[in-house]
Design an enzyme around this catalytic site. Structure first.
Site, PDB file in Angstrom:
ATOM      1  N   ASP A  20      15.046  -3.076 -19.405  1.00 16.53           N
ATOM      2  CA  ASP A  20      15.029  -2.507 -18.059  1.00 16.53           C
ATOM      3  C   ASP A  20      14.990  -3.599 -17.002  1.00 16.53           C
ATOM      4  O   ASP A  20      15.506  -3.426 -15.900  1.00 16.53           O
ATOM      5  CB  ASP A  20      13.820  -1.585 -17.915  1.00 16.53           C
ATOM      6  CG  ASP A  20      13.977  -0.575 -16.795  1.00 16.53           C
ATOM      7  OD1 ASP A  20      15.078  -0.496 -16.221  1.00 16.53           O
ATOM      8  OD2 ASP A  20      13.012   0.136 -16.497  1.00 16.53           O
ATOM      9  N   CYS A 246      16.832  -0.012 -11.013  1.00 16.08           N
ATOM     10  CA  CYS A 246      17.703   1.034 -11.549  1.00 16.08           C
ATOM     11  C   CYS A 246      19.047   0.921 -10.868  1.00 16.08           C
ATOM     12  O   CYS A 246      19.121   0.962  -9.635  1.00 16.08           O
ATOM     13  CB  CYS A 246      17.096   2.418 -11.311  1.00 16.08           C
ATOM     14  SG  CYS A 246      18.183   3.776 -11.835  1.00 16.08           S
TER      15      CYS A 246
END
Length: 314
Positions: A20, A246
């Site tokens: 991530d 993100c």
């Protein structure tokens, strides 16, 4: 809401910076450095690490070497190595490479799901059913986690109703997920919302609700972890130096910072099994590899208080 009378005695921090975190920055970290990261994190006591993602290299060149990093992680005793998979093809690679756990992300936001995976949430549920069938046919022991993202709101769609989050969580379990988790992908959650949704998720899934994933976009990640702890959640994703974000959520910062989260938990008397000095040393090393990229966190600036070492020695 009914809070448990005591907090968990132990909590697990799953390191997600290698996936991530790195997927959200431009710097390409060499495979040798990623392997050193995994080795040092394991030496510091981490036993759950998300080492990458089986996505096409043209989409995420930062993660093109996931198979190599996973192969190394598999040599470390007691380490559960997980990977993110976007679809059946990625899951087949995870199974073939011997991953201990694969995480299929599902966005409770219809708009975010289409932007991120080009599938509706219910199409992702159907994909998980195919993944479960492939896993079982292969005789693999790889666990399947359905990760319900944008569970507290979405920068594209706006409101995400808790009832829809819970519907999709149940659908993932019915489709064959071994466990499910909740993610505040864009950092919209607050402690009250986290407590409410975690209470409902635990009532629905019990022990199969396994993890909270909180981004620190507005500085509430640790507060949200505490709210989840009060409900009995005892596993959390975190990213060393708070790197990440993100791709489809402008403004979303990285996850809860691993070293800050470990310090908070240990200070509260919750055992993480982590060596904080070793984590801080690793943070300095990783920050050097990605110089110029944004990093976050507070512990590295202030250091450990002198009383902390004495408390740990008791």
């Amino acid at each position: 809401m009914n809070f448990p009378s005591s907090l968990p005695a132990r909590a697990v921090i799953r390191e997600v910076g290698l996936r991530d975190g790195l997927q959200s920055i431009r710097t390409l970290v060499p495979t040798a450095h990623k392997i050193e990261w995994v080795r040092a994190a394991h030496a510091a006591g981490q036993r759950e690490i998300e080492v990458g993602s089986f996505v096409p290299p043209r989409l995420l060149p930062q993660l093109a070497d996931t198979a190599e990093v996973l192969a190394f992680a598999k040599t470390l005793p007691g380490l559960r190595a997980s990977v993110l998979v976007p679809n059946l093809k990625g899951a087949e690679r995870a199974i073939a490479q011997g991953a201990d756990l694969m995480i299929l992300p599902l966005s409770a936001s219809h708009a975010h799901s289409l932007a991120n995976l080009r599938k509706t949430p219910d199409e992702v549920v159907a994909e998980l059913a195919r993944i479960r069938a492939a896993r079982d046919a292969a005789g693999s022991s790889c666990l399947i986690e359905g990760g319900v993202g944008t569970a507290f709101g979405c920068t594209i769609q706006g409101e995400v109703k808790p009832a829809e989050v819970l519907r999709l969580m149940q659908a993932l379990l019915d489709a064959g997920a071994d466990r499910v988790s909740l993610a505040d992908t864009v950092g919209w959650a607050d402690p009250a919302a986290v407590a409410r949704l975690c209470e409902q998720a635990l009532r629905l899934a019990g022990e199969r609700f396994c993890c909270g994933h909180f981004h620190d976009t507005r500085g509430l990640a640790l507060a949200n972890v505490h709210a989840a702890l009060q409900q009995g959640v005892a596993r959390f994703d975190a990213s060393l130096a708070g790197i990440g974000g993100c791709p489809h959520a402008p403004g979303a910062s990285g996850n809860a910072t691993t070293e800050d989260l470990a310090f908070m938990l240990e200070s509260m008397g919750i055992d993480t099994g982590l060596d904080l000095e070793a984590l801080l040393a690793l943070r300095r090393q990783v920050a050097g590899w990605i110089e110029g990229e944004p990093t976050h966190g507070s512990l590295w600036r202030a250091g450990l208080p002198s009383t902390f070492a004495r408390r740990a020695a008791r």
